[in-house]
Every structure is written in C-alpha cells, then in structure tokens.
Design a protein around this motif. Structure first.
Motif, PDB file in Angstrom:
ATOM      1  N   GLN A  23       1.131  -0.645  -0.110  1.00 36.98           N
ATOM      2  CA  GLN A  23      -0.071  -0.447  -0.423  1.00 36.98           C
ATOM      3  C   GLN A  23       1.312   1.384   0.367  1.00 36.98           C
ATOM      4  O   GLN A  23       1.673   1.078   0.938  1.00 36.98           O
ATOM      5  CB  GLN A  23      -0.694   0.014   1.147  1.00 36.98           C
ATOM      6  N   GLY A  24       0.473   2.393  -0.594  1.00 38.47           N
ATOM      7  CA  GLY A  24       1.096   3.469  -1.000  1.00 38.47           C
ATOM      8  C   GLY A  24       2.928   3.273  -2.206  1.00 38.47           C
ATOM      9  O   GLY A  24       3.087   4.787  -2.337  1.00 38.47           O
ATOM     10  N   MET A  25       2.516   1.847  -2.764  1.00 44.71           N
ATOM     11  CA  MET A  25       3.235   1.932  -3.885  1.00 44.71           C
ATOM     12  C   MET A  25       2.805   2.390  -5.311  1.00 44.71           C
ATOM     13  O   MET A  25       1.708   2.935  -5.061  1.00 44.71           O
ATOM     14  CB  MET A  25       3.983   0.768  -3.515  1.00 44.71           C
ATOM     15  N   MET A  26       4.109   2.895  -6.034  1.00 44.94           N
ATOM     16  CA  MET A  26       3.253   2.496  -7.615  1.00 44.94           C
ATOM     17  C   MET A  26       3.929   1.685  -7.842  1.00 44.94           C
ATOM     18  O   MET A  26       5.073   1.054  -8.523  1.00 44.94           O
ATOM     19  CB  MET A  26       4.175   4.145  -8.068  1.00 44.94           C
ATOM     20  N   LEU A  27       2.946   0.575  -8.761  1.00 44.24           N
ATOM     21  CA  LEU A  27       3.134  -0.479  -9.426  1.00 44.24           C
ATOM     22  C   LEU A  27       2.808  -0.381 -11.002  1.00 44.24           C
ATOM     23  O   LEU A  27       1.122   0.189 -10.740  1.00 44.24           O
ATOM     24  CB  LEU A  27       2.550  -1.404  -8.889  1.00 44.24           C
ATOM     25  N   ALA A  28       3.428  -0.668 -11.729  1.00 45.70           N
ATOM     26  CA  ALA A  28       3.497  -0.584 -13.769  1.00 45.70           C
ATOM     27  C   ALA A  28       2.092   0.745 -13.467  1.00 45.70           C
ATOM     28  O   ALA A  28       1.700   0.964 -14.517  1.00 45.70           O
ATOM     29  CB  ALA A  28       1.746  -1.094 -13.885  1.00 45.70           C
ATOM     30  N   GLY A  29       2.905   1.967 -13.217  1.00 45.23           N
ATOM     31  CA  GLY A  29       2.681   3.257 -13.106  1.00 45.23           C
ATOM     32  C   GLY A  29       1.405   4.019 -12.202  1.00 45.23           C
ATOM     33  O   GLY A  29       0.456   4.354 -12.707  1.00 45.23           O
ATOM     34  N   LEU A  30       0.652   3.324 -11.503  1.00 45.06           N
ATOM     35  CA  LEU A  30      -1.073   2.210 -10.644  1.00 45.06           C
ATOM     36  C   LEU A  30      -0.541   2.868  -8.979  1.00 45.06           C
ATOM     37  O   LEU A  30       0.233   1.837  -8.423  1.00 45.06           O
ATOM     38  CB  LEU A  30      -1.649   1.598 -10.939  1.00 45.06           C
ATOM     39  N   PRO A  31      -1.495   2.993  -8.441  1.00 42.35           N
ATOM     40  CA  PRO A  31      -1.234   3.918  -6.957  1.00 42.35           C
ATOM     41  C   PRO A  31      -1.204   2.419  -5.924  1.00 42.35           C
ATOM     42  O   PRO A  31      -3.057   1.984  -6.446  1.00 42.35           O
ATOM     43  CB  PRO A  31      -1.707   4.727  -6.816  1.00 42.35           C
ATOM     44  N   VAL A  32      -0.821   1.540  -5.798  1.00 42.08           N
ATOM     45  CA  VAL A  32      -1.734   0.870  -4.849  1.00 42.08           C
ATOM     46  C   VAL A  32      -2.147   1.056  -3.056  1.00 42.08           C
ATOM     47  O   VAL A  32      -1.796   2.170  -2.970  1.00 42.08           O
ATOM     48  CB  VAL A  32      -0.792  -0.265  -4.326  1.00 42.08           C
ATOM     49  N   CYS A  33      -3.474   0.398  -3.518  1.00 40.91           N
ATOM     50  CA  CYS A  33      -4.462   1.472  -1.728  1.00 40.91           C
ATOM     51  C   CYS A  33      -5.214   0.279  -1.159  1.00 40.91           C
ATOM     52  O   CYS A  33      -5.914  -0.696  -1.568  1.00 40.91           O
ATOM     53  CB  CYS A  33      -5.019   2.634  -2.495  1.00 40.91           C
ATOM     54  N   PRO A  34      -5.373   0.942  -0.497  1.00 40.63           N
ATOM     55  CA  PRO A  34      -6.201   0.088   1.070  1.00 40.63           C
ATOM     56  C   PRO A  34      -7.304  -0.206   0.513  1.00 40.63           C
ATOM     57  O   PRO A  34      -7.812   0.439  -0.433  1.00 40.63           O
ATOM     58  CB  PRO A  34      -5.821   0.417   2.107  1.00 40.63           C
ATOM     59  N   PRO A  35      -8.307  -1.300   1.630  1.00 44.27           N
ATOM     60  CA  PRO A  35      -9.453  -1.554   0.788  1.00 44.27           C
ATOM     61  C   PRO A  35     -10.687  -1.199   1.161  1.00 44.27           C
ATOM     62  O   PRO A  35     -11.905  -0.313  -0.049  1.00 44.27           O
ATOM     63  CB  PRO A  35      -9.698  -3.322   0.676  1.00 44.27           C
ATOM     64  N   ALA A  36      -9.881  -0.192   1.923  1.00 43.67           N
ATOM     65  CA  ALA A  36     -11.175   0.559   2.981  1.00 43.67           C
ATOM     66  C   ALA A  36     -11.787   1.710   2.192  1.00 43.67           C
ATOM     67  O   ALA A  36     -12.152   2.624   2.242  1.00 43.67           O
ATOM     68  CB  ALA A  36     -10.268   1.175   4.592  1.00 43.67           C
ATOM     69  N   ARG A  37     -10.228   2.093   1.376  1.00 42.23           N
ATOM     70  CA  ARG A  37     -10.036   3.707   0.374  1.00 42.23           C
ATOM     71  C   ARG A  37     -11.741   3.283  -0.583  1.00 42.23           C
ATOM     72  O   ARG A  37     -11.523   4.475  -1.494  1.00 42.23           O
ATOM     73  CB  ARG A  37      -8.834   3.721  -0.196  1.00 42.23           C
ATOM     74  N   ILE A  38     -11.860   2.261  -1.881  1.00 43.64           N
ATOM     75  CA  ILE A  38     -12.795   1.927  -2.253  1.00 43.64           C
ATOM     76  C   ILE A  38     -13.479   2.807  -2.774  1.00 43.64           C
ATOM     77  O   ILE A  38     -13.994   3.046  -3.605  1.00 43.64           O
ATOM     78  CB  ILE A  38     -13.000   0.333  -2.252  1.00 43.64           C
ATOM     79  N   PRO A  39     -14.107   3.372  -1.803  1.00 42.25           N
ATOM     80  CA  PRO A  39     -15.632   4.243  -2.083  1.00 42.25           C
ATOM     81  C   PRO A  39     -15.032   5.592  -2.938  1.00 42.25           C
ATOM     82  O   PRO A  39     -15.783   6.137  -3.364  1.00 42.25           O
ATOM     83  CB  PRO A  39     -16.693   3.879  -0.960  1.00 42.25           C
ATOM     84  N   GLU A  40     -14.107   5.909  -1.700  1.00 38.45           N
ATOM     85  CA  GLU A  40     -13.372   7.676  -1.946  1.00 38.45           C
ATOM     86  C   GLU A  40     -13.305   7.209  -3.573  1.00 38.45           C
ATOM     87  O   GLU A  40     -12.710   8.088  -4.130  1.00 38.45           O
ATOM     88  CB  GLU A  40     -11.968   7.368  -1.323  1.00 38.45           C
ATOM     89  N   LEU A  41     -12.187   5.865  -3.698  1.00 39.09           N
ATOM     90  CA  LEU A  41     -11.844   6.123  -5.168  1.00 39.09           C
ATOM     91  C   LEU A  41     -12.919   5.401  -6.656  1.00 39.09           C
ATOM     92  O   LEU A  41     -12.181   6.156  -7.314  1.00 39.09           O
ATOM     93  CB  LEU A  41     -10.462   4.613  -5.268  1.00 39.09           C
TER      94      LEU A  41
END
Length: 628
Positions: free
Chosen positions: A182-200
């Motif tokens: 979580q917090g890293m950039m992989l394949a040019g995309l941010p990695v977020c925790p599941p708790a942030r899904i509604p926000e995303l």
C-alpha cells in the motif's frame, strides 16, 4: 463524425468506397509517371491521358461493381478482399493498356504494369487508413471503462500492463490487503487499501473492479465480490493459471458430498420382503409423484412389481421428469406406467382416475411442505393439505381402494406453524375415515426431515457454500430429526403393508441432530473452514438469523409419548386421541367456510380450537438452517 457515419446506409457507404477507388486512378497514374523514366514531365504525361481517363474511370467503375468490391466492409477487408482488389487492379491496368493503344498514347507496356502495381498498393493502403480513421472515430466517441484492479500481485501487474494500451478500458489504481504494498506505485498505478474503495470509486469514477487474485479461495473471492457489488460496482474475476490451461477441469466433475453422509449414524437399509405382497400385481397410485418422497416411493414400489403405477402430480415439469426416469426402469416389463397431471383437490378427476385404473393402493405424498411458504400462504396450504387429503381418501374408500397410506410429518405434533397444523388435520381426517370404512385400510406414517429432499437443509447449505457463504442457521440451539429418503420410504412401505387400519406409525429417527453441527460439517466437507471468533482467517461464516415464524427449536414425533413396538424395530405405533365423526365434520365445515371467505383469521381460529397443542410462535429471520 460518428453520428454522420451512423446515418450512412450500406449502399451509401459502398458509393463512398467506389468514389475513393476511382479517385485513386489519376493519383496512381501520376505516381507511376513520377517513378518511371519518361521523356516528359509527370504532369505532362498525365495530361496525355486526358482523352482516355473518362473511359478508364468508367471501365474501373464497372469492374469494381462486377467484382463487388464496394460492398466489402472495412472490418471484413482481409485476404479474400485483398485478392479481389489485386484482380481489380490487374483488370484496370489492362483497360489502361487497351485504351492507350486505341488512342496511340506514347507509353511503354511497362508503364501499365507499374500502374497496376501502384494502384493495387494505393487501394489496399487506403482501406487500411480508412479502417484506422473509422476505429479512431468510434473509440473517441465511445466512453472508456475505468477499472480498479483488486490484487497488486504478479497477476494484477500483468493485467495492468496488458490493459494500458486497450482502446476502451482504463485501469486507474490497485487495491490490495497487503500493507507492505500500500502506498507504492506499480505499473504506473497507485496501490491503495480496501478501505479506500468508496473514495476511489467517487474520485476516479470507477465502473468495474477486476479481481486479480486467482490463488484466493472461491468463498473469499465471492465474499469480496458481494461486498463490492453492494457498492453498485460490476465485479469480474480473472481465472487462475490452472483454469486457463485446463488443469481444473476435474473440479467441475466433482459432486457435492451426498446428504446421507451427514446423517451422523448408519443408515437403516430395510428389506421390504413380505411387504411387497401388498403392492405386487396391484394398481398403485402415488400422489405427489414428482416430489422427493413421491419419486422415491415410485422407484421402490416398482421393485415390488405392481401391475400398474399411476403417477399423480400437479407440477407438469415434475411429472415429466419422474415419468422420463421411470419409463427407463419399466422397459422390458409388463408394468403399466400412467402419468396423470392434476390436483388431489379435484374430486371429479380423483374419482375418475381411481375408477378408470382400478387403483388398489394409494400412497399420498402430495402436500405443500415448505414451512415459510405455507406460513405466508396459509389458505392454499390448508386447502391442499387438508381438503386434498380428504378428497383423495374419501374417493379411495368409495371406489374400493384396499390401502390408503398418508405420508405425514413430525411437524404435525403440537404444531407452531400452518404447515404442521394442516398435516395434523390431514391425520385427523384419515383417522376419522378409518372408523367409517371397513373395506379400506387407512393409516399414516409420521417422520421428520429427509436429507437431500427438495428445499431441505443440506442442499441449502451446499448452495450457500458454493456462493461463498454465509451459511445461515436460524438458532444455534435448533435440532432436527433426520432420515435418508431411501430409508424413510422403505419404512413407509413396510408400515403401510403392516397396517390394520387407523394407526399412526412413527419412525425411529435416532437422536436429533444439532443444525449448527450440520452446518460445520457441510462447510468442512467442501474443503473450507468456518470463520468465527477463534478462526478469523476461515473461509465461510455461519450467520444466526433468528427463528422464523412458526419454527420450533426441537420437533417431536408423538403427542403423548406413548409408543407401541411393531414387528420392525424402527417402526412404532403411537397411541393418540382422535376426533369423533361429528367433530371432524364440524372442523371441515368451519375450515371450508373460512377458505370460501378468504379469511385467514377464521382459518387460524379453527386450527387453534381443534389441533391439539397448536400455538403460534413468533420469530424473526428469513433464510435459515432448517428444512421444511
């Protein structure tokens, strides 16, 4: 631009292609003169073709229409279409050579060969360019699907990389439970925790979630998918590598554990023996023949070699299914198999069927048996279970039937629901007829839940497990008696053959089984673990939903508890009070009036007055861990 393309008809699009092909002729001629070494300039050479150019264009138009090139769609322009274009270019080059000869134009033969080649290349290239332009128009006008990738492992990163150049799919972020990612950039995309899904979902306008966790168990994937679907998201799961190469084909062939494996005791296998004499060579009618109990009754009666087996069933599909199955069993025998589509509440049809087929034995298994459904529809339940039994039993006596066996239920004992009360009233009706008709042996056989029957608890649990849970149990204290379909039917036929008239037979079903224990067994038999406070990493939850209206914690098999042994150790005879003929007539008259008036309260009042021990229990919950 897209709207303009969509307004064009197929014919209009053909004219556009034809116009482009014809416009390429002077362009190809000019380019031919550029690459050729001629004593004049390319423009001067093109001027020399002015006399023949109209004829060449007209010839090309005729050839194109003849070959059908304008009708070829852009997305279908492949090897065959390229071949037609080559023929078209060759014929057009031949036409230019003939016309040049007729007008005595100063062009060597090689010029026409070069013209044909260049024209072919231009025509094919123009089709390729047009295709890309049209696709770009459609792509720009079509909204892109923004996806969230759940799982930032190897599969997730490969998926993101593959989707990056896609024309209509736009990956926007990863979601992963692994805190180290979580917090890293992989394949040019941010990695977020599941708790942030509604926000995303809100910020990045996510349309779909792709589950890229093929190694995760199916129940856990199903749980994640259900949680995301509640947010209004479309969810799709990537198959595992084993599924892609076909290694998991074996899984599709694995059957769920057979319900009888959850019995908790050895199943009783009864040999019918002398009991078959009561069915052999006779016409036997099974009502509810398409149900779980009814169809098994049919199979076992056939083993006794009856002269005729009448399948009486209300459901067309159920009757078709059981008739197809049994037809194979009677092939090569003299047994007559008769399917009858009808209701036991129809006295005219019942009487006609019994008389026409000279029925001697009736096995009455037709009933509405699902407790919540009958509770929600009390009047149809009472009409079918009580008056259907009365109609079939009365007509059986009047047409000379030798034996009438009612398949009853443990829910008829001090019932707390309409279904159980209706079965007890059916018993009272049969007991009354037993005292009034000496030529017909009336009896009833009472037993509890049957493992594997339609709507019963084990198939329900297995279906819930297959969907990832939760498995629902109404109350952790609930216990039920269980038998397999086979042993229940064997004992019904055995008891029916031994009946002398008016008995209430009760089957020995062993010790009652806790439903909570059964739920755990079903989950574990499927290869999963129970998730609870002690095992938070388990696969499937067991959810307590609360007792449903009319549901008991435990069922009973007798009203008095007074049982008399019979010749078979698993069959007992209950000593129970019955109503007088006048009382039964009063019950049926009052109930008929309530049904005629569609008065549920009046119907319940009749039950409360005449069914011993009836009491309405309140409960909550919907789906539960109990069969009907």
């Amino acid at each position: 631009m897209l709207s303009f393309l969509n307004t064009l008809t197929r014919r209009q699009k053909g004219y556009v292609f034809l116009g482009i092909d014809l416009a390429l002729i002077p362009v190809a001629l000019l380019f031919t003169f550029v690459v050729q070494s001629l004593p004049m300039t390319p423009m001067a050479a093109l001027g020399e073709t002015t006399p023949i150019l109209p004829y060449l264009v007209a010839s090309a138009a005729g050839l194109s229409l003849w070959l059908g090139i304008p009708q070829i769609q852009l997305n279908a322009y492949e090897r065959h279409a390229v071949g037609l274009t080559a023929i078209f270019a060759l014929l057009t080059a031949g036409a230019s050579a003939v016309l040049s000869a007729l007008w005595d134009l100063p062009f060597p033969p090689g010029t026409h060969v070069m013209f044909g080649i260049i024209y072919f290349l231009f025509a094919v290239a123009m089709r390729a360019v047009l295709y890309q332009v049209v696709m770009a128009v459609y792509t720009s006008a079509k909204p892109r699907c923004r996806v969230l990738i759940y799982g930032a492992g190897t599969t997730g990163m490969q998926l993101a990389t593959a989707l990056k150049p896609h024309q209509t799919i736009d990956p926007v972020a990863f979601v992963d439970d692994n805190t180290s990612l979580q917090g890293m950039m992989l394949a040019g995309l941010p990695v977020c925790p599941p708790a942030r899904i509604p926000e995303l979902v809100k910020e990045r306008r996510v349309d779909r979630v792709l589950l890229a966790m093929p190694s995760l168990s199916q129940p856990k994937q199903a749980q994640i998918a259900r949680r995301l679907q509640k947010m209004g998201l479309e969810v799709q799961a990537l198959p595992s590598f084993a599924q892609l190469i076909g290694e998991e084909a074996l899984i599709d062939k694995l059957a769920p554990v057979a319900p009888q494996n959850f019995l908790g005791r050895a199943a009783c296998d009864v040999t019918l023996g002398e009991a078959c004499d009561s069915y052999r060579g006779r016409a036997v009618l099974v009502s509810g023949a398409g149900g779980s109990i009814g169809s098994e009754l049919c199979r076992q009666v056939l083993s006794c070699r009856p002269a005729k087996l009448v399948l009486y069933e209300l459901s067309e599909l159920a009757l078709y299914t059981v008739h197809q199955e049994l037809s194979q069993l009677v092939e090569g025998t003299s047994i007559d198999l008769v399917p009858v589509l009808g209701s036991v509440t129809d006295p005219r049809q019942v009487k006609k069927v019994l008389a026409d087929h000279d029925v001697k034995v009736v096995l009455h298994a037709a009933a509405y048996k699902h407790v919540p459904l009958v509770e929600a529809n009390p009047l149809p339940g009472l009409a079918n279970n009580v008056f259907g039994t009365q109609t079939l039993a009365r007509e059986a006596a009047e047409t000379g039937v030798e034996r009438f066996i009612l398949v009853s239920s443990d829910k008829a004992v001090r019932p707390t629901n309409i279904m159980g009360a209706s079965k007890r009233m059916a018993e009272l009706v049969v007991q009354d007829l037993a005292t009034r008709f000496d030529d017909t042996v009336f009896t009833m056989v009472r037993f509890g839940n049957v493992l594997g029957s339609s709507g019963s608890v084990v198939p329900l649990f297995q279906d819930q497990v297959s969907r990832g849970g939760p498995v629902t149990v109404t109350d952790a204290r609930v216990k039920r008696y269980f038998m397999t379909i086979r042993e229940a039917v064997q004992l019904v036929l055995k008891a029916g053959a031994e009946a002398r008239g008016g008995e209430v037979f009760v089957l020995d079903m062993g010790e009652p089984v806790p439903i909570m224990r059964l739920a755990r067994q079903v989950i574990e038999s499927a290869g999963y673990t129970v998730r609870d406070a002690e095992h938070p990493e388990g696969d499937i939850d067991i959810e307590i939903t609360g007792l449903r209206p009319g549901e008991k914690l435990e069922e009973e098999l007798t009203i008095t508890g007074d049982l008399i042994g019979t010749r078979h150790q698993k069959i007992f005879c209950a000593r129970e009070e019955k109503l007088s003929e006048i009382e039964v007539a009063s019950v049926l008259r009052s109930l008929r009036h309530a049904l005629a008036a569609s008065d549920e309260d009046a119907a319940r009042a009749v039950i409360t007055r005449w069914v011993e021990g009836y009491r309405l229990m309140s409960g909550t919950g919907t789906a539960g861990g109990r069969s009907s």
